[in-house]
Design a protein around this motif. Sequence first.
Motif, PDB file in Angstrom:
ATOM      1  N   LYS A  18       0.876  -1.164   0.000  1.00 39.11           N
ATOM      2  CA  LYS A  18       0.000   0.000   0.000  1.00 39.11           C
ATOM      3  C   LYS A  18       0.917   1.218   0.000  1.00 39.11           C
ATOM      4  O   LYS A  18       2.122   1.091   0.129  1.00 39.11           O
ATOM      5  CB  LYS A  18      -0.898  -0.034   1.219  1.00 39.11           C
ATOM      6  CG  LYS A  18      -1.724  -1.320   1.271  1.00 39.11           C
ATOM      7  CD  LYS A  18      -2.829  -1.245   2.260  1.00 39.11           C
ATOM      8  CE  LYS A  18      -3.706  -2.462   2.298  1.00 39.11           C
ATOM      9  NZ  LYS A  18      -3.232  -3.721   1.852  1.00 39.11           N
ATOM     10  N   ASP A  19       0.367   2.413  -0.140  1.00 42.32           N
ATOM     11  CA  ASP A  19       1.200   3.619  -0.167  1.00 42.32           C
ATOM     12  C   ASP A  19       2.159   3.682   1.010  1.00 42.32           C
ATOM     13  O   ASP A  19       3.311   4.072   0.866  1.00 42.32           O
ATOM     14  CB  ASP A  19       0.343   4.886  -0.167  1.00 42.32           C
ATOM     15  CG  ASP A  19      -0.317   5.130  -1.519  1.00 42.32           C
ATOM     16  OD1 ASP A  19       0.161   4.591  -2.529  1.00 42.32           O
ATOM     17  OD2 ASP A  19      -1.308   5.863  -1.556  1.00 42.32           O
ATOM     18  N   THR A  20       1.675   3.286   2.188  1.00 46.85           N
ATOM     19  CA  THR A  20       2.505   3.379   3.384  1.00 46.85           C
ATOM     20  C   THR A  20       3.625   2.346   3.401  1.00 46.85           C
ATOM     21  O   THR A  20       4.539   2.459   4.204  1.00 46.85           O
ATOM     22  CB  THR A  20       1.645   3.220   4.650  1.00 46.85           C
ATOM     23  OG1 THR A  20       0.914   1.993   4.554  1.00 46.85           O
ATOM     24  CG2 THR A  20       0.678   4.381   4.806  1.00 46.85           C
ATOM     25  N   ASP A  21       3.557   1.340   2.532  1.00 46.44           N
ATOM     26  CA  ASP A  21       4.593   0.306   2.476  1.00 46.44           C
ATOM     27  C   ASP A  21       5.735   0.668   1.534  1.00 46.44           C
ATOM     28  O   ASP A  21       6.784   0.045   1.558  1.00 46.44           O
ATOM     29  CB  ASP A  21       4.001  -1.026   2.002  1.00 46.44           C
ATOM     30  CG  ASP A  21       2.938  -1.544   2.943  1.00 46.44           C
ATOM     31  OD1 ASP A  21       3.103  -1.386   4.161  1.00 46.44           O
ATOM     32  OD2 ASP A  21       1.936  -2.085   2.458  1.00 46.44           O
ATOM     33  N   ILE A  22       5.510   1.648   0.682  1.00 48.29           N
ATOM     34  CA  ILE A  22       6.527   2.022  -0.307  1.00 48.29           C
ATOM     35  C   ILE A  22       7.439   3.065   0.325  1.00 48.29           C
ATOM     36  O   ILE A  22       6.996   4.158   0.661  1.00 48.29           O
ATOM     37  CB  ILE A  22       5.876   2.604  -1.568  1.00 48.29           C
ATOM     38  CG1 ILE A  22       4.897   1.613  -2.169  1.00 48.29           C
ATOM     39  CG2 ILE A  22       6.946   2.983  -2.581  1.00 48.29           C
ATOM     40  CD1 ILE A  22       4.111   2.184  -3.305  1.00 48.29           C
ATOM     41  N   PRO A  23       8.714   2.736   0.480  1.00 54.56           N
ATOM     42  CA  PRO A  23       9.604   3.731   1.072  1.00 54.56           C
ATOM     43  C   PRO A  23       9.769   4.922   0.131  1.00 54.56           C
ATOM     44  O   PRO A  23       9.784   4.758  -1.090  1.00 54.56           O
ATOM     45  CB  PRO A  23      10.921   2.976   1.254  1.00 54.56           C
ATOM     46  CG  PRO A  23      10.848   1.801   0.363  1.00 54.56           C
ATOM     47  CD  PRO A  23       9.394   1.489   0.156  1.00 54.56           C
ATOM     48  N   PRO A  24       9.870   6.119   0.692  1.00 53.13           N
ATOM     49  CA  PRO A  24      10.076   7.286  -0.164  1.00 53.13           C
ATOM     50  C   PRO A  24      11.451   7.227  -0.814  1.00 53.13           C
ATOM     51  O   PRO A  24      12.353   6.545  -0.330  1.00 53.13           O
ATOM     52  CB  PRO A  24       9.964   8.461   0.811  1.00 53.13           C
ATOM     53  CG  PRO A  24      10.318   7.896   2.138  1.00 53.13           C
ATOM     54  CD  PRO A  24       9.863   6.466   2.115  1.00 53.13           C
ATOM     55  N   ALA A  25      11.591   7.950  -1.900  1.00 54.18           N
ATOM     56  CA  ALA A  25      12.863   8.015  -2.624  1.00 54.18           C
ATOM     57  C   ALA A  25      13.478   9.398  -2.437  1.00 54.18           C
ATOM     58  O   ALA A  25      12.792  10.346  -2.061  1.00 54.18           O
ATOM     59  CB  ALA A  25      12.628   7.736  -4.104  1.00 54.18           C
ATOM     60  N   GLN A  26      14.783   9.477  -2.722  1.00 56.91           N
ATOM     61  CA  GLN A  26      15.490  10.748  -2.677  1.00 56.91           C
ATOM     62  C   GLN A  26      16.076  11.034  -4.052  1.00 56.91           C
ATOM     63  O   GLN A  26      16.678  10.150  -4.660  1.00 56.91           O
ATOM     64  CB  GLN A  26      16.601  10.710  -1.632  1.00 56.91           C
ATOM     65  CG  GLN A  26      16.064  10.509  -0.218  1.00 56.91           C
ATOM     66  CD  GLN A  26      17.173  10.509   0.811  1.00 56.91           C
ATOM     67  OE1 GLN A  26      17.895  11.488   0.952  1.00 56.91           O
ATOM     68  NE2 GLN A  26      17.314   9.402   1.526  1.00 56.91           N
ATOM     69  N   ARG A  27      15.874  12.263  -4.528  1.00 55.90           N
ATOM     70  CA  ARG A  27      16.400  12.648  -5.838  1.00 55.90           C
ATOM     71  C   ARG A  27      17.916  12.434  -5.876  1.00 55.90           C
ATOM     72  O   ARG A  27      18.620  12.791  -4.948  1.00 55.90           O
ATOM     73  CB  ARG A  27      16.091  14.117  -6.118  1.00 55.90           C
ATOM     74  CG  ARG A  27      16.543  14.582  -7.509  1.00 55.90           C
ATOM     75  CD  ARG A  27      16.310  16.053  -7.723  1.00 55.90           C
ATOM     76  NE  ARG A  27      16.922  16.885  -6.709  1.00 55.90           N
ATOM     77  CZ  ARG A  27      18.221  17.196  -6.662  1.00 55.90           C
ATOM     78  NH1 ARG A  27      19.049  16.733  -7.573  1.00 55.90           N
ATOM     79  NH2 ARG A  27      18.682  17.968  -5.693  1.00 55.90           N
ATOM     80  N   GLY A  28      18.382  11.779  -6.938  1.00 61.39           N
ATOM     81  CA  GLY A  28      19.804  11.583  -7.118  1.00 61.39           C
ATOM     82  C   GLY A  28      20.402  10.409  -6.357  1.00 61.39           C
ATOM     83  O   GLY A  28      21.603  10.162  -6.440  1.00 61.39           O
ATOM     84  N   LEU A  97       4.215   7.357  -5.028  1.00 59.15           N
ATOM     85  CA  LEU A  97       5.596   7.372  -4.566  1.00 59.15           C
ATOM     86  C   LEU A  97       6.033   8.818  -4.400  1.00 59.15           C
ATOM     87  O   LEU A  97       5.921   9.612  -5.339  1.00 59.15           O
ATOM     88  CB  LEU A  97       6.516   6.671  -5.573  1.00 59.15           C
ATOM     89  CG  LEU A  97       8.020   6.783  -5.277  1.00 59.15           C
ATOM     90  CD1 LEU A  97       8.383   6.036  -4.007  1.00 59.15           C
ATOM     91  CD2 LEU A  97       8.831   6.281  -6.456  1.00 59.15           C
ATOM     92  N   GLY A  98       6.532   9.143  -3.210  1.00 55.08           N
ATOM     93  CA  GLY A  98       7.092  10.469  -2.964  1.00 55.08           C
ATOM     94  C   GLY A  98       8.584  10.458  -3.207  1.00 55.08           C
ATOM     95  O   GLY A  98       9.288   9.580  -2.717  1.00 55.08           O
ATOM     96  N   VAL A  99       9.061  11.420  -3.989  1.00 59.13           N
ATOM     97  CA  VAL A  99      10.491  11.597  -4.210  1.00 59.13           C
ATOM     98  C   VAL A  99      10.853  12.964  -3.657  1.00 59.13           C
ATOM     99  O   VAL A  99      10.262  13.981  -4.046  1.00 59.13           O
ATOM    100  CB  VAL A  99      10.879  11.501  -5.702  1.00 59.13           C
ATOM    101  CG1 VAL A  99      12.386  11.680  -5.867  1.00 59.13           C
ATOM    102  CG2 VAL A  99      10.426  10.175  -6.300  1.00 59.13           C
ATOM    103  N   PHE A 100      11.815  12.984  -2.741  1.00 62.72           N
ATOM    104  CA  PHE A 100      12.173  14.204  -2.014  1.00 62.72           C
ATOM    105  C   PHE A 100      13.610  14.597  -2.286  1.00 62.72           C
ATOM    106  O   PHE A 100      14.413  13.792  -2.758  1.00 62.72           O
ATOM    107  CB  PHE A 100      11.962  13.974  -0.507  1.00 62.72           C
ATOM    108  CG  PHE A 100      10.544  13.635  -0.169  1.00 62.72           C
ATOM    109  CD1 PHE A 100       9.625  14.623   0.103  1.00 62.72           C
ATOM    110  CD2 PHE A 100      10.126  12.304  -0.142  1.00 62.72           C
ATOM    111  CE1 PHE A 100       8.307  14.313   0.393  1.00 62.72           C
ATOM    112  CE2 PHE A 100       8.809  11.981   0.148  1.00 62.72           C
ATOM    113  CZ  PHE A 100       7.903  12.985   0.416  1.00 62.72           C
TER     114      PHE A 100
END
Length: 181
Positions: A18-28, A97-100
């Motif tokens: 689910k959305d909460t299971d997907i770890p966020p990503a970091q640009r680069g 997916l959030g990419v920060f």
Amino acid sequence: RTFVMYIAFQAPLEIKDKDTDIPPAQRGRSYSHRFTVAGGAQPVTWRLLPGSVLPKGLAFNAASGELRGTPTETGQFRFSIEVTDVLKTVAARELVLGVFEPVSVQLPVPVGGAAGADFRVELRLDNGHPPVVWKLTGGSLPPGLQLDEKTGLISGRPSAPGTFSFRVQATDALGLIGTAQ
């Protein structure tokens, strides 16, 4: 004549993530997440559904169900995946997916002190989202100093002179991790 029929119950196929299971990503920074299923009959095949938007630099592997690569942009990316098992049962899920911006631990320079004297230095996590949890992940602080896991403050009174190497890790509220040595 007698016929025997065996019926096996198969749990319904579902995508566990689910959305909460997907770890966020970091640009680069390198990213990898493998999606998982419950139920159904193996093997399974995956598909990224039309209309899905992935960040530039990430790709979905239909054979393994893995999202992998190095994202080159930030944002919230909505996509849908589908899995089909060997019995042609299908399950789908829409995800975000959030990419920060990458987080980084900042150490004041220079970091030095004297045995027997009070010492205080506060570590900082740039681009982090509070609250932040700090921990020592390698090496050791000088005897007499401690790391506050809630504030990132290293303080105390060192009891011995010397050169000490250590590694710290900061994890923010989104699960983004920064390290420094």
